[in-house]
Design a protein around this motif. Sequence first.
Motif, PDB file in Angstrom:
ATOM      1  N   GLY A   1       0.822  -1.209   0.000  1.00 18.43           N
ATOM      2  CA  GLY A   1       0.000   0.000   0.000  1.00 18.43           C
ATOM      3  C   GLY A   1       0.851   1.252   0.000  1.00 18.43           C
ATOM      4  N   ARG A   2       2.184   1.048  -0.131  1.00 16.08           N
ATOM      5  CA  ARG A   2       3.136   2.136  -0.369  1.00 16.08           C
ATOM      6  C   ARG A   2       3.386   3.049   0.824  1.00 16.08           C
ATOM      7  NH1 ARG A   2       0.548   0.787  -5.193  1.00 16.08           N
ATOM      8  NH2 ARG A   2      -1.290   2.092  -5.109  1.00 16.08           N
ATOM      9  N   ARG A   3       2.353   3.304   1.658  1.00 20.24           N
ATOM     10  CA  ARG A   3       2.541   4.123   2.857  1.00 20.24           C
ATOM     11  C   ARG A   3       3.360   5.391   2.599  1.00 20.24           C
ATOM     12  NH1 ARG A   3       2.751  -0.139   6.715  1.00 20.24           N
ATOM     13  NH2 ARG A   3       0.976  -1.407   6.131  1.00 20.24           N
ATOM     14  N   VAL A   4       2.990   6.114   1.586  1.00 19.61           N
ATOM     15  CA  VAL A   4       3.676   7.382   1.333  1.00 19.61           C
ATOM     16  C   VAL A   4       3.117   8.438   2.279  1.00 19.61           C
ATOM     17  CG1 VAL A   4       4.206   6.870  -1.065  1.00 19.61           C
ATOM     18  CG2 VAL A   4       2.015   7.925  -0.498  1.00 19.61           C
ATOM     19  N   PHE A   5       3.887   9.482   2.515  1.00 23.91           N
ATOM     20  CA  PHE A   5       3.383  10.589   3.322  1.00 23.91           C
ATOM     21  C   PHE A   5       2.667  11.525   2.355  1.00 23.91           C
ATOM     22  CE2 PHE A   5       7.131   8.928   5.487  1.00 23.91           C
ATOM     23  CZ  PHE A   5       6.589   8.647   6.730  1.00 23.91           C
TER      24      PHE A   5
ATOM     25  N   LEU B   1       3.190  15.343   2.246  1.00 29.69           N
ATOM     26  CA  LEU B   1       4.544  15.835   1.956  1.00 29.69           C
ATOM     27  C   LEU B   1       4.768  15.806   0.456  1.00 29.69           C
ATOM     28  CD1 LEU B   1       6.756  14.088   4.672  1.00 29.69           C
ATOM     29  CD2 LEU B   1       5.555  16.277   4.790  1.00 29.69           C
ATOM     30  N   THR B   2       5.707  16.637  -0.006  1.00 31.12           N
ATOM     31  CA  THR B   2       6.040  16.613  -1.430  1.00 31.12           C
ATOM     32  C   THR B   2       6.886  15.368  -1.722  1.00 31.12           C
ATOM     33  OG1 THR B   2       8.109  17.793  -1.110  1.00 31.12           O
ATOM     34  CG2 THR B   2       6.135  19.150  -1.505  1.00 31.12           C
ATOM     35  N   VAL B   3       7.078  15.132  -3.004  1.00 31.84           N
ATOM     36  CA  VAL B   3       7.935  14.022  -3.429  1.00 31.84           C
ATOM     37  C   VAL B   3       9.324  14.185  -2.798  1.00 31.84           C
ATOM     38  CG1 VAL B   3       9.128  13.080  -5.448  1.00 31.84           C
ATOM     39  CG2 VAL B   3       6.680  13.621  -5.573  1.00 31.84           C
TER      40      VAL B   3
ATOM     41  N   LYS C   1       2.658  17.745  -3.848  1.00 38.06           N
ATOM     42  CA  LYS C   1       2.249  16.880  -2.747  1.00 38.06           C
ATOM     43  C   LYS C   1       2.026  15.464  -3.298  1.00 38.06           C
ATOM     44  CE  LYS C   1       0.653  19.682   0.886  1.00 38.06           C
ATOM     45  NZ  LYS C   1       1.694  20.687   0.897  1.00 38.06           N
ATOM     46  N   THR C   2       2.441  14.500  -2.519  1.00 37.34           N
ATOM     47  CA  THR C   2       2.387  13.127  -2.992  1.00 37.34           C
ATOM     48  C   THR C   2       0.965  12.655  -3.284  1.00 37.34           C
ATOM     49  OG1 THR C   2       4.364  12.736  -1.764  1.00 37.34           O
ATOM     50  CG2 THR C   2       3.132  10.808  -2.380  1.00 37.34           C
ATOM     51  N   ARG C   3      -0.008  13.222  -2.552  1.00 36.57           N
ATOM     52  CA  ARG C   3      -1.384  12.749  -2.784  1.00 36.57           C
ATOM     53  C   ARG C   3      -1.861  13.046  -4.203  1.00 36.57           C
ATOM     54  NH1 ARG C   3      -4.702  13.183   0.794  1.00 36.57           N
ATOM     55  NH2 ARG C   3      -3.743  14.220   2.546  1.00 36.57           N
ATOM     56  N   SER C   4      -1.200  13.990  -4.917  1.00 34.45           N
ATOM     57  CA  SER C   4      -1.625  14.306  -6.287  1.00 34.45           C
ATOM     58  C   SER C   4      -1.027  13.337  -7.317  1.00 34.45           C
ATOM     59  CB  SER C   4      -1.223  15.747  -6.632  1.00 34.45           C
ATOM     60  OG  SER C   4       0.191  15.840  -6.743  1.00 34.45           O
ATOM     61  N   LEU C   5      -0.172  12.426  -6.879  1.00 33.95           N
ATOM     62  CA  LEU C   5       0.444  11.475  -7.818  1.00 33.95           C
ATOM     63  C   LEU C   5      -0.504  10.301  -8.093  1.00 33.95           C
ATOM     64  CD1 LEU C   5       2.990  13.108  -7.181  1.00 33.95           C
ATOM     65  CD2 LEU C   5       4.213  10.967  -6.762  1.00 33.95           C
TER      66      LEU C   5
ATOM     67  N   GLU D   1       2.846   6.244  -9.847  1.00 34.59           N
ATOM     68  CA  GLU D   1       3.879   7.229  -9.457  1.00 34.59           C
ATOM     69  C   GLU D   1       4.175   7.127  -7.960  1.00 34.59           C
ATOM     70  OE1 GLU D   1       2.411  10.284 -12.965  1.00 34.59           O
ATOM     71  OE2 GLU D   1       1.956  10.764 -10.889  1.00 34.59           O
ATOM     72  N   GLN D   2       3.130   6.884  -7.181  1.00 32.34           N
ATOM     73  CA  GLN D   2       3.346   6.729  -5.727  1.00 32.34           C
ATOM     74  C   GLN D   2       4.170   5.480  -5.430  1.00 32.34           C
ATOM     75  OE1 GLN D   2      -0.062   7.202  -3.179  1.00 32.34           O
ATOM     76  NE2 GLN D   2      -0.752   9.018  -4.256  1.00 32.34           N
ATOM     77  N   GLN D   3       3.925   4.410  -6.217  1.00 33.27           N
ATOM     78  CA  GLN D   3       4.723   3.195  -6.009  1.00 33.27           C
ATOM     79  C   GLN D   3       6.191   3.466  -6.365  1.00 33.27           C
ATOM     80  OE1 GLN D   3       3.738  -0.144  -4.764  1.00 33.27           O
ATOM     81  NE2 GLN D   3       5.925   0.087  -4.574  1.00 33.27           N
TER      82      GLN D   3
END
Length: 247
Positions: free
Chosen positions: A96-100, A103-105, A143-147, A151-153
């Motif tokens: 599930g990648r667990r990105v923040f 936060l930006t990339v 912001k990472t949520r826009s990827l 791209e998030q993976q």
Amino acid sequence: MSELLSIDGITVSYGSITALRDVSMHVNEGEIVSLIGANGAGKSTLLKAIVGQVPLSSGSVKYKGDAICVSKGETHSHSLRTDQIARSGIALVPEGRRVFADLTVEENLDMGAFMVRDDALIARKKQEMYDFFPILGARRRQKTRSLSGGEQQMMAIARALMSSPHLLLLDEPGLGLAPLIIQDIFHKIRLINREDKVTVFLVEQNARMALKASDNGYVMENGRIVLSDSGAALLTNPQVRAAYLGE
Ligand code: ATP
């Protein structure tokens, strides 16, 4: 070929649920090894056991010949903490990648370098990641949520690579992604393995893609390893074809 990761007879339980039963397997230096299995087979639990996130009720995990996780009963050695395991050169890209997401990339990549003290090295690693994943370079200030999911993976993989791991663990890198995106991700995983000499151990429900990319593979059912062979041999194994390749 030398064994980089050796898992020897591990059992893991969550209360009354036994998720792994006497699991043994190994990953040789320089290889891509995959573990395939259905939902709930115990694949994520195995990765968590390797990085010390769940306790072992028996068995041990060795990395470069040294025990990093042992069951309580072992008196002659002790388990490392998760951060010590990370420092030893193992990086996990969780399911599930667990990105923040907020936060930006770039900030996410900085988080991946939390163990690195040298700012010049961090800047160099980030540039390497932007060269390797150009889309991340183009979106570094977003912001990472826009990827997109793919791209998030890629960002989650890049974040793990910021610590220059020797062993990269990936939990379902293809999860929820379109087939073409999965192909792209696996292509990158192969390059990371071949060109950067990073040993890769991945768990996947997408058996075909995983086995095609792998030197060796294991099949897990109900917390046990039921088959192991080269990736190519497993792809033609009738049992695997019937149960995991939809043939
Ligand atoms: P998935 O593809 O769904 O992630 P998996 O093969 O990775 O599946 P695990 O997540 O390792 O499987 O789960 C193995 C077993 O352990 C399942 O029966 C699951 O319900 C159980 N399990 C996993 N995590 C916990 C937990 N924190 N508490 C209780 N049971 C758990």
